[in-house]
Design a protein around this motif. Sequence first.
Motif, PDB file in Angstrom:
ATOM      1  N   TYR A 180       9.789  13.768 -11.315  1.00  0.00           N
ATOM      2  CA  TYR A 180      11.271  14.387 -12.001  1.00  0.00           C
ATOM      3  C   TYR A 180      10.831  15.177 -13.065  1.00  0.00           C
ATOM      4  CZ  TYR A 180      14.352  11.782  -8.941  1.00  0.00           C
ATOM      5  OH  TYR A 180      14.823  11.390  -7.844  1.00  0.00           O
ATOM      6  N   CYS A 181       9.588  15.122 -13.560  1.00  0.00           N
ATOM      7  CA  CYS A 181       9.051  16.274 -14.612  1.00  0.00           C
ATOM      8  C   CYS A 181       8.858  17.501 -13.975  1.00  0.00           C
ATOM      9  CB  CYS A 181       7.916  15.568 -15.508  1.00  0.00           C
ATOM     10  SG  CYS A 181       8.340  14.645 -17.003  1.00  0.00           S
ATOM     11  N   TYR A 182       8.202  17.255 -12.786  1.00  0.00           N
ATOM     12  CA  TYR A 182       7.738  18.178 -11.753  1.00  0.00           C
ATOM     13  C   TYR A 182       8.959  19.045 -11.169  1.00  0.00           C
ATOM     14  CZ  TYR A 182       6.436  20.575  -7.702  1.00  0.00           C
ATOM     15  OH  TYR A 182       6.070  21.526  -6.376  1.00  0.00           O
ATOM     16  N   ARG A 183      10.000  18.322 -10.778  1.00  0.00           N
ATOM     17  CA  ARG A 183      11.196  18.798 -10.195  1.00  0.00           C
ATOM     18  C   ARG A 183      11.942  19.429 -11.413  1.00  0.00           C
ATOM     19  NH1 ARG A 183      11.269  20.497  -5.650  1.00  0.00           N
ATOM     20  NH2 ARG A 183      13.460  20.475  -5.675  1.00  0.00           N
ATOM     21  N   GLY A 184      12.160  18.945 -12.482  1.00  0.00           N
ATOM     22  CA  GLY A 184      12.783  19.664 -13.793  1.00  0.00           C
ATOM     23  C   GLY A 184      12.204  20.894 -14.174  1.00  0.00           C
ATOM     24  N   ILE A 185      10.984  20.827 -14.232  1.00  0.00           N
ATOM     25  CA  ILE A 185      10.148  21.997 -14.760  1.00  0.00           C
ATOM     26  C   ILE A 185      10.319  23.251 -13.487  1.00  0.00           C
ATOM     27  CG2 ILE A 185       8.077  23.381 -15.507  1.00  0.00           C
ATOM     28  CD1 ILE A 185       7.547  20.654 -16.882  1.00  0.00           C
ATOM     29  N   THR A 186      10.029  23.086 -12.375  1.00  0.00           N
ATOM     30  CA  THR A 186      10.254  24.083 -11.305  1.00  0.00           C
ATOM     31  C   THR A 186      11.704  24.491 -11.101  1.00  0.00           C
ATOM     32  OG1 THR A 186      10.457  22.111  -9.632  1.00  0.00           O
ATOM     33  CG2 THR A 186       8.097  22.915  -9.980  1.00  0.00           C
ATOM     34  N   SER A 187      12.755  23.790 -11.241  1.00  0.00           N
ATOM     35  CA  SER A 187      14.175  24.148 -11.146  1.00  0.00           C
ATOM     36  C   SER A 187      14.260  24.891 -12.339  1.00  0.00           C
ATOM     37  CB  SER A 187      15.074  22.969 -11.119  1.00  0.00           C
ATOM     38  OG  SER A 187      14.971  22.265 -12.238  1.00  0.00           O
ATOM     39  N   PHE A 188      13.742  25.217 -13.422  1.00  0.00           N
ATOM     40  CA  PHE A 188      13.844  25.819 -14.687  1.00  0.00           C
ATOM     41  C   PHE A 188      13.037  26.932 -14.524  1.00  0.00           C
ATOM     42  CE2 PHE A 188      12.895  26.983 -19.064  1.00  0.00           C
ATOM     43  CZ  PHE A 188      13.750  27.469 -19.501  1.00  0.00           C
ATOM     44  N   ILE A 189      11.740  26.966 -14.356  1.00  0.00           N
ATOM     45  CA  ILE A 189      10.841  27.928 -14.067  1.00  0.00           C
ATOM     46  C   ILE A 189      10.943  28.881 -12.846  1.00  0.00           C
ATOM     47  CG2 ILE A 189       8.391  28.733 -14.284  1.00  0.00           C
ATOM     48  CD1 ILE A 189       7.807  26.531 -16.224  1.00  0.00           C
ATOM     49  N   GLY A 190      11.012  27.972 -11.716  1.00  0.00           N
ATOM     50  CA  GLY A 190      11.295  28.534 -10.529  1.00  0.00           C
ATOM     51  C   GLY A 190      10.025  27.822  -9.718  1.00  0.00           C
ATOM     52  N   GLU A 191      10.199  27.824  -8.252  1.00  0.00           N
ATOM     53  CA  GLU A 191       9.389  27.249  -7.296  1.00  0.00           C
ATOM     54  C   GLU A 191       8.334  28.020  -6.758  1.00  0.00           C
ATOM     55  OE1 GLU A 191      11.083  24.825  -4.372  1.00  0.00           O
ATOM     56  OE2 GLU A 191      12.469  23.623  -5.762  1.00  0.00           O
ATOM     57  N   ASP A 192       7.913  29.379  -7.597  1.00  0.00           N
ATOM     58  CA  ASP A 192       6.721  29.889  -7.262  1.00  0.00           C
ATOM     59  C   ASP A 192       5.493  29.235  -7.511  1.00  0.00           C
ATOM     60  OD1 ASP A 192       6.965  30.149  -9.807  1.00  0.00           O
ATOM     61  OD2 ASP A 192       6.978  32.185 -10.108  1.00  0.00           O
ATOM     62  N   ARG A 193       4.239  29.806  -7.373  1.00  0.00           N
ATOM     63  CA  ARG A 193       3.008  29.154  -7.453  1.00  0.00           C
ATOM     64  C   ARG A 193       2.830  28.705  -8.938  1.00  0.00           C
ATOM     65  NH1 ARG A 193      -1.954  28.928  -5.239  1.00  0.00           N
ATOM     66  NH2 ARG A 193      -3.723  28.820  -6.612  1.00  0.00           N
ATOM     67  N   ARG A 194       3.320  29.498  -9.911  1.00  0.00           N
ATOM     68  CA  ARG A 194       3.288  29.246 -11.251  1.00  0.00           C
ATOM     69  C   ARG A 194       3.958  28.134 -11.766  1.00  0.00           C
ATOM     70  NH1 ARG A 194       6.483  31.171 -15.435  1.00  0.00           N
ATOM     71  NH2 ARG A 194       5.846  31.176 -17.433  1.00  0.00           N
ATOM     72  N   GLY A 195       5.433  28.078 -11.463  1.00  0.00           N
ATOM     73  CA  GLY A 195       6.403  27.192 -11.775  1.00  0.00           C
ATOM     74  C   GLY A 195       5.875  26.032 -10.849  1.00  0.00           C
ATOM     75  N   ARG A 196       5.078  25.788  -9.956  1.00  0.00           N
ATOM     76  CA  ARG A 196       4.824  24.446  -9.283  1.00  0.00           C
ATOM     77  C   ARG A 196       3.456  24.123 -10.092  1.00  0.00           C
ATOM     78  NH1 ARG A 196       6.766  23.040  -4.212  1.00  0.00           N
ATOM     79  NH2 ARG A 196       8.100  24.856  -3.122  1.00  0.00           N
ATOM     80  N   LEU A 197       2.533  24.882 -10.444  1.00  0.00           N
ATOM     81  CA  LEU A 197       1.479  24.352 -11.236  1.00  0.00           C
ATOM     82  C   LEU A 197       1.713  23.851 -12.465  1.00  0.00           C
ATOM     83  CD1 LEU A 197      -1.191  27.043 -10.104  1.00  0.00           C
ATOM     84  CD2 LEU A 197      -0.650  24.772  -9.042  1.00  0.00           C
ATOM     85  N   VAL A 198       2.531  24.655 -13.306  1.00  0.00           N
ATOM     86  CA  VAL A 198       2.917  23.973 -14.557  1.00  0.00           C
ATOM     87  C   VAL A 198       3.929  22.680 -14.475  1.00  0.00           C
ATOM     88  CG1 VAL A 198       4.510  24.625 -16.553  1.00  0.00           C
ATOM     89  CG2 VAL A 198       3.076  26.483 -15.486  1.00  0.00           C
ATOM     90  N   GLY A 199       4.547  22.609 -13.424  1.00  0.00           N
ATOM     91  CA  GLY A 199       5.412  21.715 -13.440  1.00  0.00           C
ATOM     92  C   GLY A 199       4.559  20.207 -13.021  1.00  0.00           C
ATOM     93  N   SER A 200       3.336  20.576 -11.993  1.00  0.00           N
ATOM     94  CA  SER A 200       2.449  19.534 -11.630  1.00  0.00           C
ATOM     95  C   SER A 200       1.652  18.979 -12.741  1.00  0.00           C
ATOM     96  CB  SER A 200       1.820  19.904 -10.663  1.00  0.00           C
ATOM     97  OG  SER A 200       0.830  20.876 -11.041  1.00  0.00           O
ATOM     98  N   PHE A 201       1.276  19.862 -13.811  1.00  0.00           N
ATOM     99  CA  PHE A 201       0.507  19.498 -15.084  1.00  0.00           C
ATOM    100  C   PHE A 201       1.265  18.559 -16.071  1.00  0.00           C
ATOM    101  CE2 PHE A 201      -1.161  20.066 -19.360  1.00  0.00           C
ATOM    102  CZ  PHE A 201      -2.540  19.740 -19.027  1.00  0.00           C
ATOM    103  N   ALA A 202       2.369  19.306 -16.232  1.00  0.00           N
ATOM    104  CA  ALA A 202       3.519  18.318 -17.125  1.00  0.00           C
ATOM    105  C   ALA A 202       3.845  17.011 -16.440  1.00  0.00           C
ATOM    106  CB  ALA A 202       4.846  19.181 -17.309  1.00  0.00           C
ATOM    107  N   GLY A 203       4.142  17.069 -15.127  1.00  0.00           N
ATOM    108  CA  GLY A 203       4.266  15.934 -14.469  1.00  0.00           C
ATOM    109  C   GLY A 203       3.358  14.616 -14.621  1.00  0.00           C
TER     110      GLY A 203
END
Length: 212
Positions: free
Chosen positions: A123-146
Motif C-alpha cells: 500500500y505504500c507502493y500503490r499510494g505513491i504510484t497513484s500520486f506520482i504516476g505509474e510510469d517507471r519513475r513512479g514505480r521505482l520510487v514507490g517500490s523503494f518507499a514500500g
Amino acid sequence: MHIPDGFLDIATVATTCAISAGGVSYAVRIANKKLGERQVPLMGVMAAFIFAAQMLNFPIFGGTSGHLVGAALAAILLGPWTAVLIMTCVLIVQCLIFQDGGLLALGANVLNMGIIASFVGYYCYRGITSFIGEDRRGRLVGSFAGAWGSVFLASTACALELWVSGTSPLSVALPAMAGWHALIGIGEGLITTTVLSVVLATRRDILELQKV
C-alpha cells in the motif's frame, strides 16, 4: 527479525498466532479464487529468492536478528495476499528445518514479516504510484518507499511484542530493532528497486497480472 522461542509470553504467542492463522486462512481463500496459472511459477521463484536472501542475517539484540525481508517485492509483483502465502511458506521452512525463529513464535514472525510487511509494502507502493504516476519513475520510487516501510514497521512490531512480553524495555528494544532496520530498509529498498527495474525492462507483463 526472527523471534526465537522463550522471548514472548503466552498471551502474545496466542494473540499473534490467532491473527496470523486468520490472515493466512483468508489468504488461501483469496488465492483459490483469484490465483492465475501464470502466477504459480512466479510464487515458487519468489519464495526461493526470498528464502535465500533471508538466510543472510546477523544478530542484533536479545536473540533476534537482522536481515532482508522481501515481502514488499513479493507484494508488488504478485499482490499482498499472495505475498502473505509466500512469506508464510518461507518462514515455516526456516523455522522447522533451520531453526531460524521459534515454533511458538511462528505466529509473531508470520504477523511481522508476512502480514504487516506485505501490506505495508504494497500500500505504500500503490499510494505513491497513484500520486506520482505509474510510469517507471513512479514505480521505482514507490517500490523503494514500500520496501523501506515494510522493514521498518515489521521491526517496530517485533520490538513492541518483545516489550509487551516483558522481554526488554521499549526504550531498549525499539532503538535496537527499528533503528537497525531503518538502515537495513535502505538496502532492502535498493534491492527491490533493482529487481523491479529489471522486471520493467524485461517482463513488464508480470506487473499486469491480476493482483491477489
